[in-house]
Write a protein that holds these residues in place. Structure first.
Motif, PDB file in Angstrom:
ATOM      1  N   MET A   1       0.842  -1.203   0.000  1.00 39.62           N
ATOM      2  CA  MET A   1       0.000   0.000   0.000  1.00 39.62           C
ATOM      3  C   MET A   1       0.876   1.250   0.000  1.00 39.62           C
ATOM      4  O   MET A   1       1.890   1.302   0.689  1.00 39.62           O
ATOM      5  CB  MET A   1      -0.882  -0.043   1.241  1.00 39.62           C
ATOM      6  N   ALA A   2       0.460   2.204  -0.808  1.00 41.15           N
ATOM      7  CA  ALA A   2       1.243   3.446  -0.871  1.00 41.15           C
ATOM      8  C   ALA A   2       1.116   4.206   0.450  1.00 41.15           C
ATOM      9  O   ALA A   2       0.041   4.255   1.038  1.00 41.15           O
ATOM     10  CB  ALA A   2       0.732   4.298  -2.018  1.00 41.15           C
ATOM     11  N   LYS A   3       2.227   4.767   0.877  1.00 44.88           N
ATOM     12  CA  LYS A   3       2.197   5.551   2.111  1.00 44.88           C
ATOM     13  C   LYS A   3       2.376   7.021   1.736  1.00 44.88           C
ATOM     14  O   LYS A   3       3.219   7.343   0.892  1.00 44.88           O
ATOM     15  CB  LYS A   3       3.334   5.099   3.022  1.00 44.88           C
ATOM     16  N   ILE A   4       1.559   7.847   2.325  1.00 44.43           N
ATOM     17  CA  ILE A   4       1.639   9.270   2.018  1.00 44.43           C
ATOM     18  C   ILE A   4       2.335   9.980   3.168  1.00 44.43           C
ATOM     19  O   ILE A   4       1.954   9.819   4.327  1.00 44.43           O
ATOM     20  CB  ILE A   4       0.233   9.858   1.800  1.00 44.43           C
ATOM     21  N   LYS A   5       3.378  10.717   2.837  1.00 45.49           N
ATOM     22  CA  LYS A   5       4.101  11.438   3.883  1.00 45.49           C
ATOM     23  C   LYS A   5       4.046  12.931   3.626  1.00 45.49           C
ATOM     24  O   LYS A   5       4.197  13.382   2.486  1.00 45.49           O
ATOM     25  CB  LYS A   5       5.568  10.994   3.916  1.00 45.49           C
ATOM     26  N   GLY A   6       3.800  13.666   4.680  1.00 42.48           N
ATOM     27  CA  GLY A   6       3.712  15.112   4.535  1.00 42.48           C
ATOM     28  C   GLY A   6       4.944  15.796   5.095  1.00 42.48           C
ATOM     29  O   GLY A   6       5.716  15.208   5.853  1.00 42.48           O
ATOM     30  N   ARG A   7       5.105  17.040   4.700  1.00 41.38           N
ATOM     31  CA  ARG A   7       6.184  17.856   5.263  1.00 41.38           C
ATOM     32  C   ARG A   7       5.677  19.295   5.366  1.00 41.38           C
ATOM     33  O   ARG A   7       4.959  19.763   4.472  1.00 41.38           O
ATOM     34  CB  ARG A   7       7.414  17.798   4.349  1.00 41.38           C
ATOM     35  N   LEU A   8       5.980  19.956   6.467  1.00 39.41           N
ATOM     36  CA  LEU A   8       5.503  21.325   6.672  1.00 39.41           C
ATOM     37  C   LEU A   8       6.669  22.298   6.711  1.00 39.41           C
ATOM     38  O   LEU A   8       7.719  21.987   7.245  1.00 39.41           O
ATOM     39  CB  LEU A   8       4.757  21.444   8.014  1.00 39.41           C
ATOM     40  N   GLU A   9       6.424  23.477   6.137  1.00 39.42           N
ATOM     41  CA  GLU A   9       7.371  24.580   6.320  1.00 39.42           C
ATOM     42  C   GLU A   9       6.588  25.677   7.015  1.00 39.42           C
ATOM     43  O   GLU A   9       5.540  26.097   6.526  1.00 39.42           O
ATOM     44  CB  GLU A   9       7.872  25.095   4.967  1.00 39.42           C
ATOM     45  N   CYS A  52       2.630  12.826   9.868  1.00 40.15           N
ATOM     46  CA  CYS A  52       2.023  13.852   9.002  1.00 40.15           C
ATOM     47  C   CYS A  52       1.650  13.236   7.656  1.00 40.15           C
ATOM     48  O   CYS A  52       2.459  12.570   7.022  1.00 40.15           O
ATOM     49  CB  CYS A  52       2.996  15.009   8.792  1.00 40.15           C
ATOM     50  N   THR A  53       0.405  13.472   7.233  1.00 38.16           N
ATOM     51  CA  THR A  53      -0.051  12.944   5.949  1.00 38.16           C
ATOM     52  C   THR A  53      -0.165  14.051   4.903  1.00 38.16           C
ATOM     53  O   THR A  53      -0.600  13.798   3.783  1.00 38.16           O
ATOM     54  CB  THR A  53      -1.437  12.280   6.089  1.00 38.16           C
ATOM     55  N   GLY A  54       0.178  15.279   5.290  1.00 34.38           N
ATOM     56  CA  GLY A  54       0.062  16.390   4.347  1.00 34.38           C
ATOM     57  C   GLY A  54      -1.371  16.734   4.018  1.00 34.38           C
ATOM     58  O   GLY A  54      -1.688  17.147   2.906  1.00 34.38           O
ATOM     59  N   CYS A  55      -2.282  16.581   4.997  1.00 39.63           N
ATOM     60  CA  CYS A  55      -3.706  16.855   4.746  1.00 39.63           C
ATOM     61  C   CYS A  55      -3.985  18.352   4.641  1.00 39.63           C
ATOM     62  O   CYS A  55      -5.024  18.761   4.158  1.00 39.63           O
ATOM     63  CB  CYS A  55      -4.581  16.238   5.832  1.00 39.63           C
ATOM     64  N   ALA A  56      -3.043  19.164   5.143  1.00 39.14           N
ATOM     65  CA  ALA A  56      -3.124  20.627   5.049  1.00 39.14           C
ATOM     66  C   ALA A  56      -4.229  21.258   5.894  1.00 39.14           C
ATOM     67  O   ALA A  56      -4.574  22.414   5.677  1.00 39.14           O
ATOM     68  CB  ALA A  56      -3.238  21.080   3.596  1.00 39.14           C
ATOM     69  N   SER A  57      -4.769  20.502   6.861  1.00 39.68           N
ATOM     70  CA  SER A  57      -5.766  21.122   7.750  1.00 39.68           C
ATOM     71  C   SER A  57      -5.163  22.294   8.517  1.00 39.68           C
ATOM     72  O   SER A  57      -5.790  23.345   8.678  1.00 39.68           O
ATOM     73  CB  SER A  57      -6.281  20.091   8.754  1.00 39.68           C
ATOM     74  N   THR A  72       4.515  13.579  -0.240  1.00 38.92           N
ATOM     75  CA  THR A  72       5.216  12.591  -1.080  1.00 38.92           C
ATOM     76  C   THR A  72       4.484  11.276  -0.969  1.00 38.92           C
ATOM     77  O   THR A  72       4.146  10.863   0.147  1.00 38.92           O
ATOM     78  CB  THR A  72       6.665  12.372  -0.593  1.00 38.92           C
ATOM     79  N   LYS A  73       4.231  10.626  -2.103  1.00 39.90           N
ATOM     80  CA  LYS A  73       3.619   9.289  -2.063  1.00 39.90           C
ATOM     81  C   LYS A  73       4.740   8.269  -2.187  1.00 39.90           C
ATOM     82  O   LYS A  73       5.506   8.278  -3.146  1.00 39.90           O
ATOM     83  CB  LYS A  73       2.643   9.120  -3.227  1.00 39.90           C
ATOM     84  N   GLN A  74       4.842   7.382  -1.202  1.00 39.26           N
ATOM     85  CA  GLN A  74       5.887   6.363  -1.254  1.00 39.26           C
ATOM     86  C   GLN A  74       5.238   5.027  -1.597  1.00 39.26           C
ATOM     87  O   GLN A  74       4.309   4.610  -0.915  1.00 39.26           O
ATOM     88  CB  GLN A  74       6.592   6.267   0.100  1.00 39.26           C
ATOM     89  N   LEU A  75       5.690   4.389  -2.638  1.00 40.68           N
ATOM     90  CA  LEU A  75       5.083   3.119  -3.050  1.00 40.68           C
ATOM     91  C   LEU A  75       5.727   1.946  -2.317  1.00 40.68           C
ATOM     92  O   LEU A  75       6.840   2.002  -1.871  1.00 40.68           O
ATOM     93  CB  LEU A  75       5.235   2.933  -4.570  1.00 40.68           C
TER      94      LEU A  75
ATOM     95  N   MET B   1       9.435   8.970  -5.098  1.00 35.40           N
ATOM     96  CA  MET B   1       8.416   9.768  -5.760  1.00 35.40           C
ATOM     97  C   MET B   1       8.663  11.257  -5.486  1.00 35.40           C
ATOM     98  O   MET B   1       9.155  11.633  -4.433  1.00 35.40           O
ATOM     99  CB  MET B   1       7.031   9.383  -5.239  1.00 35.40           C
ATOM    100  N   ALA B   2       8.264  12.043  -6.451  1.00 35.63           N
ATOM    101  CA  ALA B   2       8.506  13.490  -6.302  1.00 35.63           C
ATOM    102  C   ALA B   2       7.583  14.096  -5.252  1.00 35.63           C
ATOM    103  O   ALA B   2       6.462  13.621  -5.066  1.00 35.63           O
ATOM    104  CB  ALA B   2       8.271  14.172  -7.647  1.00 35.63           C
ATOM    105  N   GLU B   3       8.110  15.115  -4.632  1.00 31.14           N
ATOM    106  CA  GLU B   3       7.323  15.795  -3.611  1.00 31.14           C
ATOM    107  C   GLU B   3       6.393  16.805  -4.290  1.00 31.14           C
ATOM    108  O   GLU B   3       6.841  17.540  -5.174  1.00 31.14           O
ATOM    109  CB  GLU B   3       8.275  16.514  -2.665  1.00 31.14           C
ATOM    110  N   GLU B   4       5.121  16.795  -3.925  1.00 31.18           N
ATOM    111  CA  GLU B   4       4.192  17.767  -4.531  1.00 31.18           C
ATOM    112  C   GLU B   4       3.748  18.803  -3.502  1.00 31.18           C
ATOM    113  O   GLU B   4       3.643  18.500  -2.315  1.00 31.18           O
ATOM    114  CB  GLU B   4       2.968  17.053  -5.126  1.00 31.18           C
ATOM    115  N   LEU B   5       3.510  20.007  -4.009  1.00 27.28           N
ATOM    116  CA  LEU B   5       3.042  21.083  -3.142  1.00 27.28           C
ATOM    117  C   LEU B   5       1.546  20.915  -2.911  1.00 27.28           C
ATOM    118  O   LEU B   5       0.790  20.756  -3.855  1.00 27.28           O
ATOM    119  CB  LEU B   5       3.324  22.436  -3.812  1.00 27.28           C
ATOM    120  N   VAL B   6       1.120  20.898  -1.656  1.00 24.88           N
ATOM    121  CA  VAL B   6      -0.301  20.724  -1.350  1.00 24.88           C
ATOM    122  C   VAL B   6      -0.957  22.066  -1.042  1.00 24.88           C
ATOM    123  O   VAL B   6      -2.073  22.344  -1.459  1.00 24.88           O
ATOM    124  CB  VAL B   6      -0.496  19.782  -0.140  1.00 24.88           C
TER     125      VAL B   6
END
Lengths: 75, 243
Positions: A1-9, A52-57, A72-75, B1-6
């Protein structure tokens, strides 16, 4: 299953420490740090980036538009 | 995978820091307006009318054309601008002290004439800029600096539901009430505002978009407490629209 990882600035200089982002995060991964910016406000920091899933809430409710969200989606 | 801006700060918001208090709904509503105008590609054909109140300085923050109206007169100014420039998107941005008190007459008549403008109305139930005095929209029992024992219907009258009243008029094509205190609320508000802007450009009449907002300084609480208070006290009296 693809895992979605978020990152915040977080633009800490623009932040006013209102803490609305903390309560908006569904995984409670943000907290207000002890450091203050040049206006004297505590700004948030990510304590558990793994969750963090990068949901942007956080960024969506931020009244001062301080948060940029990447995903980023990690496969 | 490339990082996308959300998500990032909307392009049409300037780099100037908001003068608003921490957690103020105005910041989020400004952001929603900037996003929707950018999505619609109307940055060069939008004219906003700022009110008197905390949001008077909106022209510093959203990079479109603005006119600043006298207290309560935003709808009258917007009517003139829209009639002379029917191809432009003309909207007013007003608080409850501006729209629901001194500007009631202008607002009702603009709505009744069905002028093709969008009225963005931010209702936080107090006069924020002047220090948290009672507004026409203050809830019964709510404490403000001029109602220290809470608003009493016998003495101060009842809270004014402007949206419901305006929505009864023939000239109004769309009335919606939204809030921006949750991420889901902001997403709904974005859609509602876009619909209002589109209806206005189609010449369908006046659209009235009410935002139930917080005033943490006027309510004397933190931003997070204010959001909770809004949920528990404001929303039962000012219920949100489905869309």
């Amino acid at each position: 299953m693809a895992k979605i990882k978020g990152r915040l600035e977080i633009d800490k200089e623009r932040c006013k420490g209102c803490a609305v982002c903390l309560t908006a995060c569904p995984f409670s991964i943000l907290e207000l740090g002890r450091e203050v910016n040049s206006k004297g406000y505590n700004y948030p920091r990510v304590v558990d980036l793994e969750r963090c899933t990068g949901c942007a809430s956080c960024a969506t409710v931020c009244p001062d538009s301080c948060i940029t969200v990447y995903r980023t989606k990690q496969l | 995978m490339a990082e996308e801006l959300v998500y990032k700060k909307p392009r049409l918001l300037t780099d100037k820091d908001f003068h608003f208090c921490p957690g103020c709904s105005h910041g989020t509503i400004h952001k929603v307006i900037a996003e929707v105008i950018d999505q619609m590609g109307m940055e060069n054909s939008s004219i906003g009318i700022t009110p008197v109140g905390c949001s008077v300085l909106a022209y510093n923050y959203i990079d479109i054309d603005w006119v600043q109206a006298a207290h309560g007169r935003a709808c009258a100014v917007a009517t003139g601008i829209k009639r002379l420039n029917p191809s432009k998107l003309v909207f007013t941005y007003q608080g409850d002290g501006d729209l629901a008190a001194i500007g009631t007459g202008e607002t009702i008549h603009a709505a009744n004439r069905g002028d093709n403008i969008v009225v963005i109305y931010v209702n936080n139930a107090v006069y924020g800029m002047t220090g948290g005095q009672m507004a026409p929209t203050t809830l019964l029992g709510m404490k403000t600096v001029t109602t220290p024992n809470g608003r009493d219907a016998k003495l101060h009258g009842y809270p004014f539901k402007v949206g419901e009243m305006i929505s009864q008029l023939e000239g109004v094509c769309y009335f919606t009430r939204q809030s921006v205190h949750t991420a889901a609320g902001v997403r709904r508000a974005r859609k509602a505002l876009r619909r209002a802007f589109e209806l206005s450009m189609e010449g369908r009449g006046l659209s009235f978009v009410e935002f139930v907002g917080t005033c943490s300084s006027g309510w004397k609480m933190s931003a997070v407490e204010a959001n909770k208070w809004l949920d528990e006290n404001m929303l039962p009296f000012y219920p949100l629209s489905a869309e």
